[in-house]
Each structure stands twice: as structure tokens, then as C-alpha cells.
Design a protein around this motif. Structure first.
Motif, PDB file in Angstrom:
ATOM      1  N   ALA A  93       0.835  -1.207   0.000  1.00 41.31           N
ATOM      2  CA  ALA A  93       0.000   0.000   0.000  1.00 41.31           C
ATOM      3  C   ALA A  93       0.867   1.253   0.000  1.00 41.31           C
ATOM      4  N   VAL A  94       1.967   1.217   0.718  1.00 38.71           N
ATOM      5  CA  VAL A  94       2.891   2.360   0.755  1.00 38.71           C
ATOM      6  C   VAL A  94       3.459   2.603  -0.637  1.00 38.71           C
ATOM      7  N   ILE A  95       3.920   1.554  -1.276  1.00 44.97           N
ATOM      8  CA  ILE A  95       4.521   1.692  -2.607  1.00 44.97           C
ATOM      9  C   ILE A  95       3.474   2.138  -3.617  1.00 44.97           C
ATOM     10  N   ALA A  96       2.290   1.542  -3.550  1.00 38.31           N
ATOM     11  CA  ALA A  96       1.230   1.918  -4.491  1.00 38.31           C
ATOM     12  C   ALA A  96       0.857   3.383  -4.332  1.00 38.31           C
ATOM     13  N   ALA A  97       0.731   3.846  -3.097  1.00 39.73           N
ATOM     14  CA  ALA A  97       0.384   5.254  -2.870  1.00 39.73           C
ATOM     15  C   ALA A  97       1.484   6.169  -3.387  1.00 39.73           C
ATOM     16  N   ALA A  98       2.728   5.818  -3.121  1.00 32.75           N
ATOM     17  CA  ALA A  98       3.845   6.669  -3.534  1.00 32.75           C
ATOM     18  C   ALA A  98       3.963   6.748  -5.055  1.00 32.75           C
ATOM     19  N   LEU A  99       3.568   5.680  -5.743  1.00 31.03           N
ATOM     20  CA  LEU A  99       3.663   5.660  -7.201  1.00 31.03           C
ATOM     21  C   LEU A  99       2.426   6.243  -7.883  1.00 31.03           C
ATOM     22  N   GLU A 135      12.864   3.110   4.352  1.00 36.68           N
ATOM     23  CA  GLU A 135      13.446   1.768   4.336  1.00 36.68           C
ATOM     24  C   GLU A 135      12.740   0.880   3.320  1.00 36.68           C
ATOM     25  N   ILE A 136      11.415   1.005   3.245  1.00 35.69           N
ATOM     26  CA  ILE A 136      10.644   0.215   2.276  1.00 35.69           C
ATOM     27  C   ILE A 136      11.071   0.586   0.860  1.00 35.69           C
ATOM     28  N   PHE A 137      11.206   1.877   0.587  1.00 36.19           N
ATOM     29  CA  PHE A 137      11.629   2.323  -0.746  1.00 36.19           C
ATOM     30  C   PHE A 137      13.002   1.765  -1.087  1.00 36.19           C
ATOM     31  N   ILE A 138      13.927   1.841  -0.153  1.00 26.41           N
ATOM     32  CA  ILE A 138      15.289   1.356  -0.391  1.00 26.41           C
ATOM     33  C   ILE A 138      15.266  -0.140  -0.685  1.00 26.41           C
ATOM     34  N   ARG A 139      14.505  -0.893   0.120  1.00 29.96           N
ATOM     35  CA  ARG A 139      14.420  -2.339  -0.069  1.00 29.96           C
ATOM     36  C   ARG A 139      13.840  -2.692  -1.436  1.00 29.96           C
ATOM     37  N   GLY A 141      14.188  -0.839  -4.087  1.00 35.13           N
ATOM     38  CA  GLY A 141      14.993  -0.249  -5.142  1.00 35.13           C
ATOM     39  C   GLY A 141      14.440   1.058  -5.673  1.00 35.13           C
ATOM     40  N   LEU A 142      13.561   1.695  -4.910  1.00 34.15           N
ATOM     41  CA  LEU A 142      12.993   2.974  -5.322  1.00 34.15           C
ATOM     42  C   LEU A 142      13.804   4.101  -4.715  1.00 34.15           C
TER      43      LEU A 142
END
Length: 177
Positions: A93-99, A135-139, A141-142
Motif C-alpha cells: 500500500a505504501v509503494i502503491a500510494a507513492a507511485l 526503508e521500504i523504498f530502499i528495499r 529499489g525505489l
């Protein structure tokens, strides 16, 4: 009982010396390689500890690890710790929102900042700190880009006319007729 450094192959000697002189590798790895270089020069653990301002036990620990594992012994072991506190669904959900563009979610701004993302996720029931999001982004590769700059899309469509000309060399913005 004196701790002795085992015999090193020529490749190991070269690699340890290269690591010990490195300015780009991690400081901890370089320091551990320097311990081995001092030991290759015939210094005993206590003398190395004094010269490098370390505890004798620390020097002996890394010498033993190097003797047992070679160059891999100089690397830090993966540390165990608290298991991840966020589920795969929350991370997704974090990645989807950020993208997703904020405007597509009905939000009144054109670009995400970490603070805006934290606030939005909180409203969605995902309480997460900025550091965890990073940390999630780094993991994944964003790479997080910096806050909006003068080159980004402005939220206020009348920004340019309100601002006025920035210098005499800048063309004036003329509203469409």
C-alpha cells in the motif's frame, strides 16, 4: 597464549591491503582490514589495539574471524532483530500510494513529500514513520526524490502571474486569451 595470523595467499594479501587503503568502502570494513594488515606486519593483538585505539578483545575477535573465514570474516554478520512489523499488504500500500499521483487520489497537491505520504497513509489506517517508509523504498529499489522544486508542477495555476517576472531576462508569462 599468543594469537597468530594464519598464512595468507597472495590474492588475500592484495585484497586485504586494497580494502585497508580504500576511501569508498565502509569505514568498519576498512578498519577491520587494517587490523589484518598490522597483523601481517608482525604486530601482536595488544600492540594493534594500542595503535588503532581499540580494545584488545576486539582485535582478537577480528583476527580469529579472519583466520576462520578469510575475507568473508571481515564482513559484518547479518544481525538478527525484531521481525518486520508491517505486513506485505501494508508495504504494498505504501509503494502503491507513492507511485500514484496525489491528484488521482483527490488530494490538493501535485507531488508527494514524505510528510504528505505519512499523513495520507495514516488516514488510510497505516501508521508508519518516515524512516520506515524510506526503508521500504530502499528495499524495493525505489529512490525518493526531493521535495518540489521550482521546476516541478505548481499547485496554484496562477502562481506565475502572482509571482511576477523573476528577472529582466525572463520572458513574461502571458495568460491565454
Amino acid at each position: 597464549m599468543t594469537l597468530h595470523l594464519r598464512e595468507l595467499s597472495d590474492d588475500e594479501r592484495t585484497d586485504v591491503q586494497r580494502i585497508a587503503r580504500s576511501h569508498t568502502l565502509g569505514a568498519g570494513l576498512v578498519r577491520r582490514a587494517q587490523i589484518i594488515v598490522h597483523a601481517m606486519g608482525g604486530l601482536k593483538a595488544e600492540r594493534i589495539a594500542t595503535r588503532m585505539d581499540l580494545c584488545g578483545n576486539t582485535v582478537r575477535y577480528w583476527l580469529n574471524r579472519f583466520n576462520a573465514r578469510g575475507l568473508d570474516g571481515l564482513k559484518e554478520d547479518v544481525r538478527t532483530g525484531r521481525p518486520p512489523t508491517y505486513s506485505a499488504e501494508q508495504r504494498s500500500a505504501v509503494i502503491a500510494a507513492a507511485l500514484t499521483r496525489p491528484s488521482e487520489l483527490g488530494l490538493p497537491f501535485a507531488a508527494w513529500t514524505l510528510d504528505r505520504l505519512v499523513s495520507y497513509l495514516s488516514e488510510q489506517g497505516i501508521a508508519m514513520r518516515r524512516s520506515r517508509i524510506s526503508e521500504i523504498f530502499i528495499r524495493e529499489g525505489l529512490k525518493w526524490r526531493q521535495d518540489e522544486t521550482g521546476f516541478g508542477v505548481r499547485v496554484d495555476p496562477d502562481f506565475a502571474p502572482k509571482r511576477g517576472p523573476s528577472s529582466s531576462s525572463t520572458r513574461r508569462h502571458r495568460p491565454a486569451a
